[in-house]
Design an enzyme around this catalytic site. Structure first.
Site, PDB file in Angstrom:
ATOM      1  N   LYS A  68       3.813  -6.361  20.077  1.00 43.56           N
ATOM      2  CA  LYS A  68       2.689  -5.875  19.256  1.00 43.56           C
ATOM      3  C   LYS A  68       1.431  -5.603  20.084  1.00 43.56           C
ATOM      4  O   LYS A  68       0.712  -4.648  19.818  1.00 43.56           O
ATOM      5  CB  LYS A  68       2.362  -6.897  18.156  1.00 43.56           C
ATOM      6  N   ASP A 100      -0.107  -6.706   9.019  1.00 43.74           N
ATOM      7  CA  ASP A 100       0.213  -8.124   8.794  1.00 43.74           C
ATOM      8  C   ASP A 100      -0.823  -8.807   7.892  1.00 43.74           C
ATOM      9  O   ASP A 100      -0.473  -9.548   6.968  1.00 43.74           O
ATOM     10  CB  ASP A 100       0.291  -8.878  10.131  1.00 43.74           C
TER      11      ASP A 100
HETATM   12  P1  NAP Z   1       2.013 -17.453  18.044  1.00 46.32           P
HETATM   13  O1  NAP Z   1       1.106 -16.323  18.386  1.00 46.32           O
HETATM   14  O2  NAP Z   1       2.943 -17.980  19.068  1.00 46.32           O
HETATM   15  O3  NAP Z   1       1.074 -18.680  17.554  1.00 46.32           O
HETATM   16  C1  NAP Z   1       1.637 -19.937  17.329  1.00 46.32           C
HETATM   17  C2  NAP Z   1       0.613 -20.844  16.661  1.00 46.32           C
HETATM   18  O4  NAP Z   1       1.282 -22.065  16.284  1.00 46.32           O
HETATM   19  C3  NAP Z   1      -0.564 -21.255  17.564  1.00 46.32           C
HETATM   20  O5  NAP Z   1      -1.724 -21.351  16.795  1.00 46.32           O
HETATM   21  C4  NAP Z   1      -0.107 -22.631  18.075  1.00 46.32           C
HETATM   22  O6  NAP Z   1      -1.174 -23.482  18.424  1.00 46.32           O
HETATM   23  C5  NAP Z   1       0.569 -23.179  16.838  1.00 46.32           C
HETATM   24  N1  NAP Z   1       1.510 -24.254  17.157  1.00 46.32           N
HETATM   25  C6  NAP Z   1       2.668 -24.160  17.858  1.00 46.32           C
HETATM   26  N2  NAP Z   1       3.251 -25.385  17.956  1.00 46.32           N
HETATM   27  C7  NAP Z   1       2.439 -26.260  17.304  1.00 46.32           C
HETATM   28  C8  NAP Z   1       2.499 -27.656  17.050  1.00 46.32           C
HETATM   29  N3  NAP Z   1       3.529 -28.412  17.495  1.00 46.32           N
HETATM   30  N4  NAP Z   1       1.501 -28.231  16.349  1.00 46.32           N
HETATM   31  C9  NAP Z   1       0.466 -27.480  15.879  1.00 46.32           C
HETATM   32  N5  NAP Z   1       0.350 -26.149  16.086  1.00 46.32           N
HETATM   33  C10 NAP Z   1       1.324 -25.542  16.793  1.00 46.32           C
HETATM   34  O7  NAP Z   1       2.917 -17.112  16.771  1.00 46.32           O
HETATM   35  P2  NAP Z   1       2.642 -16.007  15.631  1.00 46.32           P
HETATM   36  O8  NAP Z   1       3.173 -14.716  16.063  1.00 46.32           O
HETATM   37  O9  NAP Z   1       1.224 -16.112  15.216  1.00 46.32           O
HETATM   38  O10 NAP Z   1       3.616 -16.522  14.463  1.00 46.32           O
HETATM   39  C11 NAP Z   1       3.410 -17.758  13.799  1.00 46.32           C
HETATM   40  C12 NAP Z   1       4.469 -17.933  12.709  1.00 46.32           C
HETATM   41  O11 NAP Z   1       4.262 -16.957  11.697  1.00 46.32           O
HETATM   42  C13 NAP Z   1       5.917 -17.732  13.188  1.00 46.32           C
HETATM   43  O12 NAP Z   1       6.723 -18.704  12.557  1.00 46.32           O
HETATM   44  C14 NAP Z   1       6.285 -16.346  12.688  1.00 46.32           C
HETATM   45  O13 NAP Z   1       7.657 -16.208  12.422  1.00 46.32           O
HETATM   46  C15 NAP Z   1       5.488 -16.301  11.382  1.00 46.32           C
HETATM   47  N6  NAP Z   1       5.149 -14.926  10.962  1.00 46.32           N
HETATM   48  C16 NAP Z   1       5.465 -14.569   9.691  1.00 46.32           C
HETATM   49  C17 NAP Z   1       5.142 -13.309   9.248  1.00 46.32           C
HETATM   50  C18 NAP Z   1       5.491 -12.909   7.837  1.00 46.32           C
HETATM   51  O14 NAP Z   1       5.469 -11.707   7.551  1.00 46.32           O
HETATM   52  N7  NAP Z   1       5.797 -13.828   6.943  1.00 46.32           N
HETATM   53  C19 NAP Z   1       4.488 -12.394  10.090  1.00 46.32           C
HETATM   54  C20 NAP Z   1       4.151 -12.807  11.389  1.00 46.32           C
HETATM   55  C21 NAP Z   1       4.486 -14.090  11.810  1.00 46.32           C
HETATM   56  P3  NAP Z   1      -1.750 -23.533  19.952  1.00 46.32           P
HETATM   57  O15 NAP Z   1      -2.737 -22.401  20.030  1.00 46.32           O
HETATM   58  O16 NAP Z   1      -2.360 -24.864  20.052  1.00 46.32           O
HETATM   59  O17 NAP Z   1      -0.557 -23.338  20.859  1.00 46.32           O
END
Ligand code: NAP
Length: 290
Positions: A68, A100
């Site tokens: 992205k 999104d």
């Molecule tokens: P990302 O950029 O990798 O961000 C991950 C986030 O999770 C960061 O804020 C990270 O915190 C936090 N995190 C990871 N492990 C953690 C833990 N053990 N304790 C607390 N916080 C933790 O991921 P993303 O792309 O934003 O996606 C996040 C989720 O949303 C995924 O599961 C994805 O599948 C889902 N999603 C869903 C949709 C939908 O349409 N429903 C769309 C997009 C994404 P730190 O900054 O501290 O590492």
């Protein structure tokens, strides 16, 4: 003879993408001669793939993990996707968008929530949280960002402050996870935009438990694998209203569909197709475990 219009999603891994079933169901419902496919493309080939799709006359593209951000410089992004720093949709002319955040806001609206002047506690400061925060602020919400790495919530809040100055709407604060209890008392909506609770990543985990929630709270988990996450289970136990991650997925897809076709997307048919594909995938996964 008419040529079938091809659409696609680029990303890697892509084999579990729900977008083909969602968009193909929409094309069928509207009797459009179009097909949507998933293409496994990594960062090294994304430029070639986007140029190739344009040269071949694709109707449009979705861009997903991990492309992205890279795709931003490979299209003509609109102001919102520039602010977010990522695109998830490209049209046939090469214009880039990020749907999104719109997907998340429409999921809230469908559940009866008016975003303007609502206090939202947003857990996470990654890619999805950024897109959601930007749209919530545009729509006039007060957004409390809480992230494990507090410095990342601060960076996100600073980026979003520029958005507030531009549109004169919304309000944003940055926090760490230790402040969750106090922030929950202020919030009408809780959104989990972290990977916590996601199957195969942080299975069975949740950042908030039911005793911390008040019954008037709306709890929205954007994680959709599993569909009922540990957070949503806790919310149900607290008597809170819940929204699952499929709602955001479907509404972001519907927004992409509208950008490509200028037609009203058949949202309910798209949602039914996604839920059916997930049900089949879960059944197969459970059979594999036996
Ligand atoms: P990302 O950029 O990798 O961000 C991950 C986030 O999770 C960061 O804020 C990270 O915190 C936090 N995190 C990871 N492990 C953690 C833990 N053990 N304790 C607390 N916080 C933790 O991921 P993303 O792309 O934003 O996606 C996040 C989720 O949303 C995924 O599961 C994805 O599948 C889902 N999603 C869903 C949709 C939908 O349409 N429903 C769309 C997009 C994404 P730190 O900054 O501290 O590492």
């Amino acid at each position: 003879m008419a040529v079938t219009t091809v659409y696609g999603v680029l990303g890697s891994p892509i084999d579990h993408s729900l977008s083909p079933s969602m968009h193909n169901a929409a094309f069928k419902a509207l009797d459009l001669d179009a097909q949507y496919h998933a293409f496994d493309v990594d960062g090294k080939r994304v430029e070639m793939a986007i140029r190739g799709a344009k040269a071949l006359g694709f109707g449009g593209l979705n861009i997903t993990f991990p492309l992205k951000e890279a795709a931003l410089s490979l299209c003509n992004p609109d102001a919102l996707s520039k602010r977010i720093g990522a695109v998830n949709t490209i049209d046939r002319g090469g214009a880039g968008f990020n749907t999104d955040g719109i997907g998340a806001v429409r999921a809230l609206e469908e559940a009866g929530i008016t975003v303007k002047d609502t206090t939202v506690l947003l857990l996470g400061a990654g890619g999805a949280a950024k897109a959601i925060a930007a749209q919530l602020l545009l729509d006039g919400a007060r957004v409390l960002i809480a992230n494990r790495t507090a410095s990342r919530s601060l960076i996100l809040a600073r980026q979003m402050t520029a958005a507030i100055i531009d549109c004169g709407c919304g309000d944003v604060e940055a926090h760490g996870l230790v402040e969750i209890d106090r922030l929950l008392n202020e919030a009408q909506v809780l959104i989990n935009a972290t990977t916590v609770g996601m199957r195969g990543v942080l299975d069975g985990q949740t950042l908030v438990r039911s005793p911390q929630m008040h019954p008037g709270l709306v709890v929205f988990d954007i994680v959709y694998h599993p569909l009922v996450t540990p957070l949503l289970r806790e919310a149900r136990a607290a008597g809170a209203q819940t929204i699952d991650g499929v709602k955001m997925l479907v509404h972001q897809g519907a927004a992409s569909f509208a950008l490509w076709t200028a037609l009203d997307p058949p949202v309910h048919i798209m949602e039914a197709a996604v839920r059916e594909t997930l049900r089949r995938a879960n059944r197969a996964e459970n059979e594999d475990r036996l």
